[in-house]
Design an enzyme around this catalytic site. Sequence first.
Site, PDB file in Angstrom:
ATOM      1  N   CYS A 382       0.664  -1.011  -0.022  1.00  0.00           N
ATOM      2  CA  CYS A 382       0.477   0.035   0.151  1.00  0.00           C
ATOM      3  C   CYS A 382       1.360   1.337  -0.228  1.00  0.00           C
ATOM      4  O   CYS A 382       0.821   1.893  -1.296  1.00  0.00           O
ATOM      5  CB  CYS A 382      -1.328  -0.112   1.740  1.00  0.00           C
ATOM      6  SG  CYS A 382      -2.153   0.969   1.288  1.00  0.00           S
ATOM      7  N   HIS A 508      -3.857  -5.129   0.289  1.00  0.00           N
ATOM      8  CA  HIS A 508      -3.220  -5.528   0.877  1.00  0.00           C
ATOM      9  C   HIS A 508      -3.590  -6.829   1.061  1.00  0.00           C
ATOM     10  O   HIS A 508      -4.683  -7.401   1.565  1.00  0.00           O
ATOM     11  CB  HIS A 508      -3.784  -5.173   2.048  1.00  0.00           C
ATOM     12  CG  HIS A 508      -3.618  -3.762   2.779  1.00  0.00           C
ATOM     13  ND1 HIS A 508      -3.256  -3.171   3.988  1.00  0.00           N
ATOM     14  CD2 HIS A 508      -4.744  -2.298   2.143  1.00  0.00           C
ATOM     15  CE1 HIS A 508      -3.140  -1.619   3.979  1.00  0.00           C
ATOM     16  NE2 HIS A 508      -3.565  -1.290   2.758  1.00  0.00           N
ATOM     17  N   GLU A 510      -2.053  -9.082   3.269  1.00  0.00           N
ATOM     18  CA  GLU A 510      -2.047  -9.847   4.418  1.00  0.00           C
ATOM     19  C   GLU A 510      -3.193 -10.718   4.660  1.00  0.00           C
ATOM     20  O   GLU A 510      -3.618 -11.275   5.698  1.00  0.00           O
ATOM     21  CB  GLU A 510      -1.287  -8.869   5.615  1.00  0.00           C
ATOM     22  CG  GLU A 510      -1.988  -7.519   6.154  1.00  0.00           C
ATOM     23  CD  GLU A 510      -2.095  -6.586   5.017  1.00  0.00           C
ATOM     24  OE1 GLU A 510      -2.377  -4.963   5.255  1.00  0.00           O
ATOM     25  OE2 GLU A 510      -1.190  -6.721   3.775  1.00  0.00           O
TER      26      GLU A 510
END
EC number: 6.3.4.2
Length: 548
Positions: A382, A508, A510
Amino acid sequence: MTTKYIFVTGGVLSGLGKGITTSSIGKILQARGYNVTAIKIDPYLNVDAGTMNPFQHGEVFVTFDGGETDLDLGHYERFLGLELPKYHNITSGQVYYTVIRRERKGKYLGQTVQLIPHVTEEIKRRILLITRREKPDIVLIEIGGTVGDYEGLPFLEAARQMKLEMPNDVLFIHVALVPLLSTTGELKTKPLQHSVAELRRVGIQPDIIIARSPKPLDESTKRKISLFTNVSTSAVFTSYDVDTIYKVPLLLEEQGLGKYILSRLGITPTEPRLNDWISFVNSLESSKEEINVYMCGKYVKLHDSYISIVEAIRHAAAKLGLKPNIVWCDTEDIEKDHTKITELNNADAVIVLPGFGARGVEGKIETIRYVRENNIPFLGICYGMQLAIVEFARNVVGLKGAHTTEVDPNTLYPVIDITPEEKNVEELGGTMILGNRRINIVKGTIAHAVYGTTEITERHRHRYEINPKFFKDLNEKGLVFSAWRVDVPRVEIIELPHHYFFVATQFHPEFRSRPLRPHPLFVALLNAAYRRKHGLPSPYSVNTTVYA
């Protein structure tokens, strides 16, 4: 069967790991074939977690449908392998906002609007709405904060009412601290006793106690807890300290918690199927090959600020049989003392972390320059991707003073600028580009080799983008745009094909990593780190679609 509800409360202090305990309970029930879901209640007055400082509250977890929620929803998703919608995070702000709007519209027909029944009815409505929508067998409801907090009382009262209305379908589990007194080596139960007394004062008798303790409880300590809490010794369990959170479901299962919960809910107990989970935990524990992963950002003093990234690294490491050594790197320190940048020579991989604002930015840019010039495997996430663009524009393209307009609105070279849809936004809460977006990957790129497909979906949380005016300048100097949003011409992944491993994402990754399904980008980063450490060729070569 009738939907069952398990309320998880906490006592003595915050940060005990109620979210991990709730997730672990869900895991051992899910492993028996039941459809389990989880809800997090947060008593704060914020509508959601989106405007909260990570130093105060930890990571803001983003759901697939664009919710900015408490980090515990991340634990639920990872342990249960689910994708939960945003309404699984209930806050006081949401509840009071709805009640006040209804009062203004005259929905209460002249009644005096009060905490009981109007606020508690709204809390119950939100819980039961999830049941009607999703039809789960078991709903876990974690009430945030600690028993005794004023702001949590309406939620405890709503839970008490649900027990009164559905006596056979509601269970209370209380998690509380049993500290170890270092001077005597004794486990002290008094804090837990007071915590349960506070819970009983508001009309809730716990059915099960889970003691958070440095070590397993002995039988005499269990009997003492039982005597003073009116809970059977067979209903007293321990969640003791372990080296990985993923072990908690197994230690609770070993103590018979899953079987006991089902028997209390009137469900015939069955044996759990946890073989895959056990294999994952064994891989975490048996891995010996260390990989130094440097996490570089501005909120690193509170590790919970980046908990999903930490867990994604662990998931990928378990798949590869590696042991990640996570080193926290505060980019503000690099700004203050540029000599600290050489510490990155010890890194096998570097992740430049998400964030907002000007603090620590120049340290992040200097970090990116160093890893690019020294061929250290790199992943930017990001803001980490946006600042990689700034660094490349300054030091490779030659646009001196290039910047993001988030930090420098008057820069001559605004290589990162606010997106068109965000330009006229006035309110900050819930107004970013949030949640899942469809993405196309360019064939023959590193991204294509990593994912093995040309179509993906990833979660987002941002306002700024790569300025299209500078696409040509960046491309001509060797920067590759390897993935694009499907619906708008927006860059989603950048890479440097001649670097050992240099990839950055606007999204993102994750948030979509799971213990048994690690995210491919983290697997690729650690694989590259391992190979470089051992002097092996890069796992990628230019214009290949084969992942080595």
